[in-house]
Design a protein around this motif. Sequence first.
Motif, PDB file in Angstrom:
ATOM      1  N   GLN A  31       0.765  -1.230  -0.002  1.00 33.13           N
ATOM      2  CA  GLN A  31       0.119   0.043   0.007  1.00 33.13           C
ATOM      3  C   GLN A  31       0.854   1.453   0.038  1.00 33.13           C
ATOM      4  N   LEU A  32       2.050   1.116   0.892  1.00 35.50           N
ATOM      5  CA  LEU A  32       3.049   2.317   0.877  1.00 35.50           C
ATOM      6  C   LEU A  32       3.549   2.599  -0.414  1.00 35.50           C
ATOM      7  N   LYS A  33       3.949   1.401  -1.290  1.00 31.32           N
ATOM      8  CA  LYS A  33       4.474   1.591  -2.463  1.00 31.32           C
ATOM      9  C   LYS A  33       3.610   2.227  -3.490  1.00 31.32           C
ATOM     10  N   VAL A  34       2.328   1.844  -3.705  1.00 32.13           N
ATOM     11  CA  VAL A  34       1.273   2.277  -4.361  1.00 32.13           C
ATOM     12  C   VAL A  34       1.252   3.676  -4.359  1.00 32.13           C
ATOM     13  N   ALA A  35       0.960   4.295  -2.962  1.00 36.77           N
ATOM     14  CA  ALA A  35       1.069   5.630  -2.628  1.00 36.77           C
ATOM     15  C   ALA A  35       2.070   6.276  -3.053  1.00 36.77           C
ATOM     16  N   GLN A  36       3.450   5.916  -2.975  1.00 38.86           N
ATOM     17  CA  GLN A  36       4.480   6.483  -3.271  1.00 38.86           C
ATOM     18  C   GLN A  36       4.594   6.660  -4.942  1.00 38.86           C
ATOM     19  N   GLU A  37       4.256   5.525  -5.564  1.00 39.08           N
ATOM     20  CA  GLU A  37       4.109   5.535  -6.918  1.00 39.08           C
ATOM     21  C   GLU A  37       3.143   6.634  -7.625  1.00 39.08           C
ATOM     22  N   HIS A  38       2.201   7.108  -6.843  1.00 40.09           N
ATOM     23  CA  HIS A  38       1.418   8.116  -7.328  1.00 40.09           C
ATOM     24  C   HIS A  38       1.493   9.550  -6.671  1.00 40.09           C
ATOM     25  N   GLY A  39       2.729   9.535  -5.788  1.00 48.01           N
ATOM     26  CA  GLY A  39       3.310  10.834  -5.302  1.00 48.01           C
ATOM     27  C   GLY A  39       2.208  11.132  -4.224  1.00 48.01           C
ATOM     28  N   PHE A  40       1.587  10.200  -3.818  1.00 55.19           N
ATOM     29  CA  PHE A  40       0.571  10.287  -2.561  1.00 55.19           C
ATOM     30  C   PHE A  40       1.295  10.094  -1.086  1.00 55.19           C
ATOM     31  N   LYS A  41       1.024  11.044  -0.169  1.00 50.89           N
ATOM     32  CA  LYS A  41       1.371  10.447   1.153  1.00 50.89           C
ATOM     33  C   LYS A  41       0.332  10.245   2.220  1.00 50.89           C
ATOM     34  N   LEU A  42       0.252   9.152   2.636  1.00 47.35           N
ATOM     35  CA  LEU A  42      -0.803   8.564   3.211  1.00 47.35           C
ATOM     36  C   LEU A  42      -1.027   9.026   4.440  1.00 47.35           C
ATOM     37  N   SER A  43      -2.216   9.277   4.944  1.00 50.15           N
ATOM     38  CA  SER A  43      -2.696   9.762   6.394  1.00 50.15           C
ATOM     39  C   SER A  43      -3.278   8.817   7.245  1.00 50.15           C
ATOM     40  N   GLY A  44      -3.585   7.557   6.281  1.00 44.33           N
ATOM     41  CA  GLY A  44      -4.266   6.334   6.637  1.00 44.33           C
ATOM     42  C   GLY A  44      -4.846   5.668   5.895  1.00 44.33           C
ATOM     43  N   HIS A  45      -5.558   4.564   6.292  1.00 39.34           N
ATOM     44  CA  HIS A  45      -6.129   3.720   5.201  1.00 39.34           C
ATOM     45  C   HIS A  45      -7.061   2.657   5.983  1.00 39.34           C
ATOM     46  N   SER A  46      -7.974   2.021   5.140  1.00 41.77           N
ATOM     47  CA  SER A  46      -8.756   1.171   5.787  1.00 41.77           C
ATOM     48  C   SER A  46      -9.068   0.077   4.608  1.00 41.77           C
ATOM     49  N   LEU A  47      -8.822  -1.163   4.957  1.00 44.65           N
ATOM     50  CA  LEU A  47      -8.740  -2.429   4.016  1.00 44.65           C
ATOM     51  C   LEU A  47      -9.688  -3.431   4.614  1.00 44.65           C
ATOM     52  N   VAL A  48     -10.892  -3.496   3.948  1.00 44.93           N
ATOM     53  CA  VAL A  48     -11.809  -4.515   4.513  1.00 44.93           C
ATOM     54  C   VAL A  48     -11.849  -5.492   3.238  1.00 44.93           C
ATOM     55  N   LEU A  49     -11.911  -6.844   3.622  1.00 42.58           N
ATOM     56  CA  LEU A  49     -11.979  -7.837   2.508  1.00 42.58           C
ATOM     57  C   LEU A  49     -13.319  -8.688   2.949  1.00 42.58           C
ATOM     58  N   TYR A  50     -14.236  -8.820   2.072  1.00 43.25           N
ATOM     59  CA  TYR A  50     -15.600  -9.528   2.236  1.00 43.25           C
ATOM     60  C   TYR A  50     -15.597 -10.735   1.541  1.00 43.25           C
ATOM     61  N   GLY A  51     -16.292 -11.718   2.186  1.00 44.71           N
ATOM     62  CA  GLY A  51     -16.188 -12.987   1.770  1.00 44.71           C
ATOM     63  C   GLY A  51     -17.271 -13.994   2.379  1.00 44.71           C
ATOM     64  N   ILE A  52     -16.975 -15.246   2.462  1.00 43.24           N
ATOM     65  CA  ILE A  52     -17.628 -16.154   2.990  1.00 43.24           C
ATOM     66  C   ILE A  52     -16.807 -16.864   4.060  1.00 43.24           C
ATOM     67  N   CYS A  53     -17.092 -16.808   5.435  1.00 44.31           N
ATOM     68  CA  CYS A  53     -16.325 -17.677   6.490  1.00 44.31           C
ATOM     69  C   CYS A  53     -16.312 -18.911   6.412  1.00 44.31           C
ATOM     70  N   ASN A  54     -15.575 -19.800   7.265  1.00 44.81           N
ATOM     71  CA  ASN A  54     -15.457 -21.051   7.243  1.00 44.81           C
ATOM     72  C   ASN A  54     -16.724 -21.731   8.037  1.00 44.81           C
ATOM     73  N   ASN A  55     -17.381 -20.996   8.522  1.00 43.29           N
ATOM     74  CA  ASN A  55     -18.729 -21.804   9.173  1.00 43.29           C
ATOM     75  C   ASN A  55     -19.726 -22.363   7.972  1.00 43.29           C
ATOM     76  N   GLN A  56     -19.756 -23.641   8.287  1.00 44.61           N
ATOM     77  CA  GLN A  56     -20.597 -24.503   7.179  1.00 44.61           C
ATOM     78  C   GLN A  56     -22.082 -23.846   6.843  1.00 44.61           C
ATOM     79  N   GLU A  57     -22.511 -23.323   7.975  1.00 50.51           N
ATOM     80  CA  GLU A  57     -23.933 -22.636   7.836  1.00 50.51           C
ATOM     81  C   GLU A  57     -23.731 -21.551   6.698  1.00 50.51           C
ATOM     82  N   CYS A  58     -22.658 -20.787   6.833  1.00 54.78           N
ATOM     83  CA  CYS A  58     -22.370 -19.701   6.068  1.00 54.78           C
ATOM     84  C   CYS A  58     -22.127 -20.091   4.597  1.00 54.78           C
ATOM     85  N   LYS A  59     -21.406 -21.253   4.356  1.00 51.93           N
ATOM     86  CA  LYS A  59     -21.028 -21.832   3.165  1.00 51.93           C
ATOM     87  C   LYS A  59     -22.205 -22.228   2.529  1.00 51.93           C
TER      88      LYS A  59
END
Length: 87
Positions: A55-83
């Motif tokens: 994430q830092l590399k991407v920001a630097q490549e675009h001349g961007f100074k990060l003040s923070g970030h949030s990464l959220v990955l969505y999907g299905i957990c390993n609970n069989q009921e959820c699957k």
Amino acid sequence: RVLTQFEQAGIVERHNFENNLSVFEITQDEHHDHLVCDVCGKIIEFHNEVIEEEQLKVAQEHGFKLSGHSLVLYGICNNQECKDNAR
């Protein structure tokens, strides 16, 4: 109301996820990201140094100074009921 006051004081952080899901966490020194189950709403915290560095590399490549970030990955957990109920 109390949690909002704690948030304003920097004691807790609010995280807003899809499906109108919000959680409050005690403010921590070390950054972490989240995995969220689309079915049951389970939230898993994780830290991955490679992701943080990329994430830092991407920001630097675009001349961007990060003040923070949030990464959220969505999907299905390993609970069989959820699957079984995955859309």
